[in-house]
Design an enzyme around this catalytic site. Structure first.
Site, PDB file in Angstrom:
ATOM      1  N   LYS A 121     -74.468 -54.620  -7.889  1.00 23.12           N
ATOM      2  CA  LYS A 121     -73.956 -53.827  -6.765  1.00 23.12           C
ATOM      3  C   LYS A 121     -72.874 -52.842  -7.236  1.00 23.12           C
ATOM      4  O   LYS A 121     -72.908 -51.658  -6.887  1.00 23.12           O
ATOM      5  CB  LYS A 121     -73.369 -54.765  -5.690  1.00 23.12           C
ATOM      6  CG  LYS A 121     -72.973 -54.036  -4.432  1.00 23.12           C
ATOM      7  CD  LYS A 121     -72.034 -54.836  -3.573  1.00 23.12           C
ATOM      8  CE  LYS A 121     -70.629 -54.719  -4.088  1.00 23.12           C
ATOM      9  NZ  LYS A 121     -69.601 -55.351  -3.287  1.00 23.12           N
ATOM     10  N   ASP A 139     -74.122 -54.428   0.115  1.00 28.25           N
ATOM     11  CA  ASP A 139     -72.956 -55.306   0.249  1.00 28.25           C
ATOM     12  C   ASP A 139     -73.148 -56.171   1.490  1.00 28.25           C
ATOM     13  O   ASP A 139     -74.211 -56.164   2.110  1.00 28.25           O
ATOM     14  CB  ASP A 139     -71.657 -54.476   0.328  1.00 28.25           C
ATOM     15  CG  ASP A 139     -71.492 -53.817   1.689  1.00 28.25           C
ATOM     16  OD1 ASP A 139     -72.497 -53.723   2.439  1.00 28.25           O
ATOM     17  OD2 ASP A 139     -70.378 -53.397   2.018  1.00 28.25           O
TER      18      ASP A 139
END
Ligand code: SF4
Length: 219
Positions: A121, A139
């Site tokens: 991420k 997220d």
């Protein structure tokens, strides 16, 4: 799961709600962004920005971070959750930057993910925000929104959420959509109190319908 066409129509509505969504972590360059994203794990962007306001004045280069003791760096980020671990990772990351990348943040996913504290991420965020490569980082907000809307199944993992969103949204919109979905989750479809009663997606949202009907019964 809902169809790709229906999912994209929902994402278009979200895009219209937050046309100017962008990265809220304050930074001046790729190095600062990487440190800020690393610090933001399980922590709000607001708190990270408060800490980095002084942190980035004191530490400008990887050498600056390596030039202080572990305790001093921990102290400088103490108000952030998991600060001991994050301080350790920042130092390891800075060591790798100096030893392997001429002190610069590398510009490939693979190299970024080789750095301490940088996962998939974080690499996606750095590649898209700092280097302009279309990327859709998932997220907690993106994951929750996608599942509530039925774009993904509740049991899907983060990688499955990313793959499905990337298959639905045109590549040139990945980065913007990432920010728009975060804004939607952060300011509208909140984790504890989503604003279903004023949501333009309520009619099509199974989660919203469930919550809305429950709230009507309780009145
Ligand atoms: Fe979120 Fe409620 Fe809107 Fe569904 S209806 S997207 S749960 S705010």
């Amino acid at each position: 799961m809902i169809s790709k066409k229906r999912a994209l129509a929902m994402i278009d509505i979200i895009a219209n709600m937050f046309p100017d969504a962008e990265c809220e972590l304050k930074h001046n360059n790729a190095f600062e962004l990487t440190i800020a994203v690393l610090l933001s794990a399980q922590c709000t962007d607001n708190l990270v920005n408060r800490v980095t306001q002084s942190l980035f004045k004191k530490y400008k280069t990887p050498e600056d971070y390596l030039g202080v003791s572990d305790e001093e760096l921990q102290n400088d980020i103490r108000s952030i959750g998991l600060y001991r671990n994050k301080a350790k990772n920042i130092k390891k990351l800075c060591r790798s930057l100096i030893d392997q990348f001429d002190g610069q943040i590398p510009q490939t996913h693979q190299e970024l993910e080789s750095l301490a504290g940088v996962g998939h991420k974080t690499a996606n965020v750095v590649m898209s925000v700092a280097f302009g490569e279309p990327s859709l980082a998932v997220d907690t907000h993106v994951e929750r929104v996608s599942k509530r809307l039925g774009i993904n199944r509740w049991k899907d993992n983060v990688r499955q959420v990313e793959d499905r969103l990337c298959a639905i949204i045109p590549r040139e919109r990945w980065t913007k959509s990432h920010h728009q979905l975060i804004f939607f989750g952060r300011y509208h479809c909140l984790a504890k109190k989503p604003k279903c009663e004023m949501c333009p997606l309520l009619e099509d949202c199974r989660e919203g319908q469930k919550r809305y009907k429950t709230s009507l019964k309780e009145e």
